[in-house]
Design an enzyme around this catalytic site. Structure first.
Site, PDB file in Angstrom:
ATOM      1  N   GLU A 156      -4.435   8.905  -0.105  1.00 17.98           N
ATOM      2  CA  GLU A 156      -4.284   7.454  -0.299  1.00 17.98           C
ATOM      3  C   GLU A 156      -3.425   6.968   0.862  1.00 17.98           C
ATOM      4  O   GLU A 156      -2.264   7.358   0.973  1.00 17.98           O
ATOM      5  CB  GLU A 156      -3.600   7.132  -1.639  1.00 17.98           C
ATOM      6  CG  GLU A 156      -4.125   7.893  -2.850  1.00 17.98           C
ATOM      7  CD  GLU A 156      -5.592   7.640  -3.151  1.00 17.98           C
ATOM      8  OE1 GLU A 156      -6.134   6.622  -2.689  1.00 17.98           O
ATOM      9  OE2 GLU A 156      -6.202   8.480  -3.825  1.00 17.98           O
ATOM     10  N   PRO A 194       8.632  14.948  -1.987  1.00 21.78           N
ATOM     11  CA  PRO A 194       8.825  13.496  -1.885  1.00 21.78           C
ATOM     12  C   PRO A 194       9.240  13.114  -0.471  1.00 21.78           C
ATOM     13  O   PRO A 194       9.568  13.976   0.345  1.00 21.78           O
ATOM     14  CB  PRO A 194       9.974  13.248  -2.867  1.00 21.78           C
ATOM     15  CG  PRO A 194      10.752  14.523  -2.873  1.00 21.78           C
ATOM     16  CD  PRO A 194       9.761  15.637  -2.627  1.00 21.78           C
ATOM     17  N   SER A 195       9.255  11.824  -0.207  1.00 26.65           N
ATOM     18  CA  SER A 195       9.731  11.365   1.099  1.00 26.65           C
ATOM     19  C   SER A 195      11.184  11.771   1.294  1.00 26.65           C
ATOM     20  O   SER A 195      11.996  11.728   0.370  1.00 26.65           O
ATOM     21  CB  SER A 195       9.610   9.845   1.193  1.00 26.65           C
ATOM     22  OG  SER A 195      10.343   9.389   2.321  1.00 26.65           O
ATOM     23  N   GLU A 196      11.501  12.100   2.521  1.00 30.56           N
ATOM     24  CA  GLU A 196      12.886  12.422   2.870  1.00 30.56           C
ATOM     25  C   GLU A 196      13.809  11.216   2.673  1.00 30.56           C
ATOM     26  O   GLU A 196      15.027  11.360   2.663  1.00 30.56           O
ATOM     27  CB  GLU A 196      12.963  12.941   4.312  1.00 30.56           C
ATOM     28  CG  GLU A 196      12.350  12.048   5.388  1.00 30.56           C
ATOM     29  CD  GLU A 196      10.839  12.274   5.578  1.00 30.56           C
ATOM     30  OE1 GLU A 196      10.127  12.441   4.565  1.00 30.56           O
ATOM     31  OE2 GLU A 196      10.387  12.247   6.733  1.00 30.56           O
ATOM     32  N   TRP A 226       8.115   6.801   0.246  1.00 29.24           N
ATOM     33  CA  TRP A 226       9.362   6.307  -0.337  1.00 29.24           C
ATOM     34  C   TRP A 226       9.194   4.943  -0.999  1.00 29.24           C
ATOM     35  O   TRP A 226      10.070   4.491  -1.710  1.00 29.24           O
ATOM     36  CB  TRP A 226      10.432   6.184   0.772  1.00 29.24           C
ATOM     37  CG  TRP A 226       9.870   5.512   1.997  1.00 29.24           C
ATOM     38  CD1 TRP A 226       9.339   6.146   3.080  1.00 29.24           C
ATOM     39  CD2 TRP A 226       9.695   4.108   2.227  1.00 29.24           C
ATOM     40  NE1 TRP A 226       8.844   5.219   3.978  1.00 29.24           N
ATOM     41  CE2 TRP A 226       9.052   3.956   3.475  1.00 29.24           C
ATOM     42  CE3 TRP A 226      10.024   2.957   1.502  1.00 29.24           C
ATOM     43  CZ2 TRP A 226       8.733   2.719   4.012  1.00 29.24           C
ATOM     44  CZ3 TRP A 226       9.707   1.724   2.033  1.00 29.24           C
ATOM     45  CH2 TRP A 226       9.069   1.613   3.277  1.00 29.24           C
ATOM     46  N   ASN A 227       8.099   4.235  -0.734  1.00 28.50           N
ATOM     47  CA  ASN A 227       8.084   2.805  -1.109  1.00 28.50           C
ATOM     48  C   ASN A 227       7.920   2.574  -2.613  1.00 28.50           C
ATOM     49  O   ASN A 227       8.381   1.570  -3.141  1.00 28.50           O
ATOM     50  CB  ASN A 227       7.039   2.026  -0.298  1.00 28.50           C
ATOM     51  CG  ASN A 227       5.621   2.428  -0.616  1.00 28.50           C
ATOM     52  OD1 ASN A 227       5.365   3.552  -1.045  1.00 28.50           O
ATOM     53  ND2 ASN A 227       4.693   1.528  -0.400  1.00 28.50           N
ATOM     54  N   GLU A 265      -1.573  -1.217  10.910  1.00 26.63           N
ATOM     55  CA  GLU A 265      -0.720  -1.639   9.803  1.00 26.63           C
ATOM     56  C   GLU A 265       0.726  -1.734  10.288  1.00 26.63           C
ATOM     57  O   GLU A 265       1.264  -0.779  10.850  1.00 26.63           O
ATOM     58  CB  GLU A 265      -0.812  -0.590   8.683  1.00 26.63           C
ATOM     59  CG  GLU A 265       0.071  -0.887   7.483  1.00 26.63           C
ATOM     60  CD  GLU A 265       0.159   0.319   6.534  1.00 26.63           C
ATOM     61  OE1 GLU A 265       0.391   1.460   6.997  1.00 26.63           O
ATOM     62  OE2 GLU A 265      -0.015   0.109   5.324  1.00 26.63           O
ATOM     63  N   GLY A 268       0.532   8.115   1.794  1.00 29.42           N
ATOM     64  CA  GLY A 268       1.384   7.819   2.942  1.00 29.42           C
ATOM     65  C   GLY A 268       0.559   7.206   4.058  1.00 29.42           C
ATOM     66  O   GLY A 268      -0.507   6.621   3.820  1.00 29.42           O
ATOM     67  N   SER A 269       1.051   7.364   5.274  1.00 33.57           N
ATOM     68  CA  SER A 269       0.404   6.706   6.412  1.00 33.57           C
ATOM     69  C   SER A 269      -0.920   7.392   6.755  1.00 33.57           C
ATOM     70  O   SER A 269      -1.118   8.582   6.472  1.00 33.57           O
ATOM     71  CB  SER A 269       1.334   6.773   7.629  1.00 33.57           C
ATOM     72  OG  SER A 269       1.574   8.122   7.963  1.00 33.57           O
ATOM     73  N   CYS A 291       1.300  -0.693   0.368  1.00 33.54           N
ATOM     74  CA  CYS A 291       0.009  -0.412   1.013  1.00 33.54           C
ATOM     75  C   CYS A 291      -0.994  -1.522   0.748  1.00 33.54           C
ATOM     76  O   CYS A 291      -1.831  -1.832   1.585  1.00 33.54           O
ATOM     77  CB  CYS A 291      -0.538   0.925   0.528  1.00 33.54           C
ATOM     78  SG  CYS A 291      -0.684   1.032  -1.262  1.00 33.54           S
TER      79      CYS A 291
HETATM   80  P1  NAD Z   1       4.508   8.823   5.899  1.00 28.90           P
HETATM   81  O1  NAD Z   1       3.078   9.144   6.141  1.00 28.90           O
HETATM   82  O2  NAD Z   1       5.431   8.817   7.053  1.00 28.90           O
HETATM   83  O3  NAD Z   1       5.125   9.891   4.862  1.00 28.90           O
HETATM   84  C1  NAD Z   1       4.539  10.116   3.599  1.00 28.90           C
HETATM   85  C2  NAD Z   1       4.866  11.540   3.170  1.00 28.90           C
HETATM   86  O4  NAD Z   1       4.181  12.447   4.027  1.00 28.90           O
HETATM   87  C3  NAD Z   1       6.352  11.901   3.292  1.00 28.90           C
HETATM   88  O5  NAD Z   1       6.688  12.747   2.232  1.00 28.90           O
HETATM   89  C4  NAD Z   1       6.419  12.611   4.633  1.00 28.90           C
HETATM   90  O6  NAD Z   1       7.497  13.501   4.740  1.00 28.90           O
HETATM   91  C5  NAD Z   1       5.084  13.339   4.668  1.00 28.90           C
HETATM   92  N1  NAD Z   1       4.526  13.584   5.998  1.00 28.90           N
HETATM   93  C6  NAD Z   1       4.646  12.828   7.108  1.00 28.90           C
HETATM   94  N2  NAD Z   1       3.941  13.369   8.122  1.00 28.90           N
HETATM   95  C7  NAD Z   1       3.343  14.492   7.624  1.00 28.90           C
HETATM   96  C8  NAD Z   1       2.475  15.492   8.172  1.00 28.90           C
HETATM   97  N3  NAD Z   1       2.091  15.448   9.434  1.00 28.90           N
HETATM   98  N4  NAD Z   1       2.063  16.484   7.363  1.00 28.90           N
HETATM   99  C9  NAD Z   1       2.435  16.544   6.076  1.00 28.90           C
HETATM  100  N5  NAD Z   1       3.268  15.607   5.504  1.00 28.90           N
HETATM  101  C10 NAD Z   1       3.701  14.611   6.264  1.00 28.90           C
HETATM  102  O7  NAD Z   1       4.538   7.448   5.117  1.00 28.90           O
HETATM  103  P2  NAD Z   1       5.786   6.608   4.604  1.00 28.90           P
HETATM  104  O8  NAD Z   1       6.465   5.943   5.748  1.00 28.90           O
HETATM  105  O9  NAD Z   1       6.623   7.455   3.712  1.00 28.90           O
HETATM  106  O10 NAD Z   1       5.059   5.510   3.687  1.00 28.90           O
HETATM  107  C11 NAD Z   1       4.455   4.360   4.215  1.00 28.90           C
HETATM  108  C12 NAD Z   1       2.957   4.553   4.368  1.00 28.90           C
HETATM  109  O11 NAD Z   1       2.392   4.942   3.113  1.00 28.90           O
HETATM  110  C13 NAD Z   1       2.225   3.272   4.742  1.00 28.90           C
HETATM  111  O12 NAD Z   1       1.238   3.563   5.706  1.00 28.90           O
HETATM  112  C14 NAD Z   1       1.580   2.825   3.429  1.00 28.90           C
HETATM  113  O13 NAD Z   1       0.440   2.008   3.600  1.00 28.90           O
HETATM  114  C15 NAD Z   1       1.249   4.132   2.812  1.00 28.90           C
HETATM  115  N6  NAD Z   1       1.077   4.018   1.369  1.00 28.90           N
HETATM  116  C16 NAD Z   1      -0.181   4.120   0.852  1.00 28.90           C
HETATM  117  C17 NAD Z   1      -0.368   3.965  -0.512  1.00 28.90           C
HETATM  118  C18 NAD Z   1      -1.740   4.086  -1.125  1.00 28.90           C
HETATM  119  O14 NAD Z   1      -1.815   4.348  -2.327  1.00 28.90           O
HETATM  120  N7  NAD Z   1      -2.814   3.914  -0.377  1.00 28.90           N
HETATM  121  C19 NAD Z   1       0.725   3.721  -1.349  1.00 28.90           C
HETATM  122  C20 NAD Z   1       1.988   3.646  -0.784  1.00 28.90           C
HETATM  123  C21 NAD Z   1       2.164   3.799   0.585  1.00 28.90           C
END
Ligand code: NAD
Length: 465
Positions: free
Chosen positions: A227, A154-156, A129-130, A362, A205-206, A261
């Site tokens: 990523e 996309p993120s919820e 979402w960020n 993080e 994401g994470s 990130c």
């Molecule tokens: P998140 O991992 O909770 O969610 C990201 C996406 O993955 C969402 O769409 C979510 O619904 C989905 N998701 C979550 N768990 C899943 C699973 N087990 N299987 C499949 N999909 C799943 O992350 P967030 O809170 O939305 O974003 C923050 C994180 O993203 C931070 O750790 C940040 O560092 C990272 N991030 C990384 C980059 C990069 O380019 N390296 C860029 C932006 C954010």
């Protein structure tokens, strides 16, 4: 994030608590039909002339430009980004669409072969979402241009921005099925990744979610680009311009309200200038104005959700109980229309004990910790002493130190005398260790995980595209 199936996605303005977007979530049982539509559309889309696909991207850029204020407002109200940053995100999306339209997958001659990059089929894009518009666009713009179809989850927490972007792609002429949306939390994303018709997975994401996706794909020989998170150091040497270094560190540490990130999290400073730098950082933290992110005079908006702010407060309190010392905190938000629950003050810490979790995990919030080093020889391993390898910044007047940084730091980004969170569209963006699995985004580099290389040998002339 939630681990249970949800019936509806709902975005709330974190600055006010107001609901700004709701839509039904995609039931996990319906994900297969969604993938089916993208799968059915893939041949026709791949066989469209490249000029058609370029035209869709150019029209999309024009439409995003037309709707820029509305999109920026949506980003501000959905996830709390400062309006000026949301405006920049929208503008970068326009630039990115035009850039990709001009840079399709290259066709090259190597020896007797013409090297082509063929589309893979259905690409799954799973995004956070960020940076709710630009981060996904950096996946689906090149994916679509290369002739793939896309299923985007996309993120919820930012589904409204995704729906708006999807509508503009359709208005730009993208045919039905070329891009399909799956709305909801991790559950439909898991089903999406497990679908055998998905030919490539692109995730941002994470690290925990990225690891789960990687494990779920074990044994399937498809590209999976991850990523993930970062715990990014800024190294400050005694010959650095300390005022400039402090500006860069605070800007990169509080960008997207500390939810980036590539945000600077750890300040490693030579002990000879530590006190001066700490004072400069503290002055800047005290000078930050928190409040409604739509206001132009505000430097720090809310975190994405009240739970994120509560989590950050607990992490800082726990660090302090273990011996960390708070050097500075920014003041509480001002302004009548603001609900304080999602706000978290920017925090400068020092004296973190050796086993402090903030050194290894993080925390997605504007928290910076300061440590000192006695020499460059000691500084480099300190910078590397985390599970992550996303970005690092180095502040020095010495070209030899700058060159040494690039040599020894194991991060995908090394920024010298500039912010560590700024990345260029045309350059590779890829983390090492727990930050990424080596499949880059950025410019043409992303085509390596969006296309299949084909060496085409033939004795009659080959069309150039
Ligand atoms: P998140 O991992 O909770 O969610 C990201 C996406 O993955 C969402 O769409 C979510 O619904 C989905 N998701 C979550 N768990 C899943 C699973 N087990 N299987 C499949 N999909 C799943 O992350 P967030 O809170 O939305 O974003 C923050 C994180 O993203 C931070 O750790 C940040 O560092 C990272 N991030 C990384 C980059 C990069 O380019 N390296 C860029 C932006 C954010």
């Amino acid at each position: 994030m939630t681990n249970v199936t949800i019936d509806a996605v709902e975005s709330r303005n974190p600055a006010t608590g107001e609901v700004v977007f709701t839509a039904p979530a995609t039931a996990p049982d319906d994900v297969g039909a969604t993938v089916g539509r993208a799968h059915a559309a893939r041949e026709a889309w791949a066989r469209r002339p490249i000029l058609d696909r370029q035209t869709v991207l150019r029209r999309f850029a024009d439409l995003v430009e037309r709707d820029a204020p509305r999109l920026a407002d949506l980003i501000v109200t959905e996830m709390g980004k400062l309006r000026r940053d949301a405006v920049a995100e929208v503008s970068w999306t326009v630039k990115s669409a035009r850039w990709y339209a001009d840079h399709p997958p290259p066709v090259e001659r190597r020896g007797a072969a013409v090297v082509r990059r063929r589309p893979l089929g259905v690409v799954a894009a799973i995004t956070p979402w960020n940076v709710p518009l630009l981060t996904p666009a950096w996946k689906w713009l090149p994916a679509l241009l290369a002739g793939n179809t896309v299923v985007w989850k996309p993120s919820e927490l930012s589904s409204g921005t995704a729906v708006a972007a999807h509508e503009l792609l359709r208005e730009a002429g993208l045919p039905p099925g070329a891009m399909e949306l799956v709305l909801g939390g991790p559950d439909p994303a898991r089903v999406l990744c497990a679908d055998p018709r998905v030919a490539s997975v692109h995730f941002t994401g994470s690290t925990a979610a990225g690891r789960a996706i990687s494990e779920s794909l074990a044994g399937r020989f498809i590209p999976c680009a991850l990523e993930m998170g970062g715990l990014n150091p800024a190294l400050v040497f005694p010959d650095a311009d300390l005022e400039h270094a402090a500006d860069c560190i605070i800007a990169a540490g509080t960008a997207i309200n500390g939810q980036k990130c590539t945000a600077t999290r750890r300040v490693l400073v030579h002990e000879a200038v530590a006190e001066t730098l700490m004072d400069a950082l503290a002055t800047r933290v005290h000078g930050l104005t928190a409040g409604d992110p739509a206001r132009p005079d505000v430097d720090l908006g809310p975190l994405v959700h009240p739970a994120a702010a509560a989590h950050a407060e607990q992490a800082v309190a726990a660090a302090v109980s273990r011996g960390a010392r708070v050097v500075a905190r920014s003041s509480a938000p001002s302004g009548a229309a603001v609900a304080p629950e999602a706000f978290f003050s920017a925090t400068l810490l020092t004296d973190l004990p050796p086993e402090e979790p903030l050194r290894r995990h993080e925390l997605f919030a504007p928290v910076l910790s300061v440590e000192t080093f006695p020499s460059a020889v000691a500084a480099w391993p300190m910078a590397d002493a985390t599970p992550f390898g996303l970005s690092a910044s180095v502040h020095t007047a010495d070209p030899a130190t700058a060159a040494e940084a690039a040599e020894v730091l194991r991060t995908g980004v090394v920024a010298v005398n500039r912010r560590g969170d700024d990345v260029d569209l045309e350059a590779p963006f890829v983390g090492t260790k727990d930050s990424g699995n080596g499949h880059p985004e950025g410019g043409e580099y992303i085509y390596s995980s969006l296309t299949a290389l084909q060496a085409h040998y033939q004795d009659v002339p080959v069309p150039s595209r």
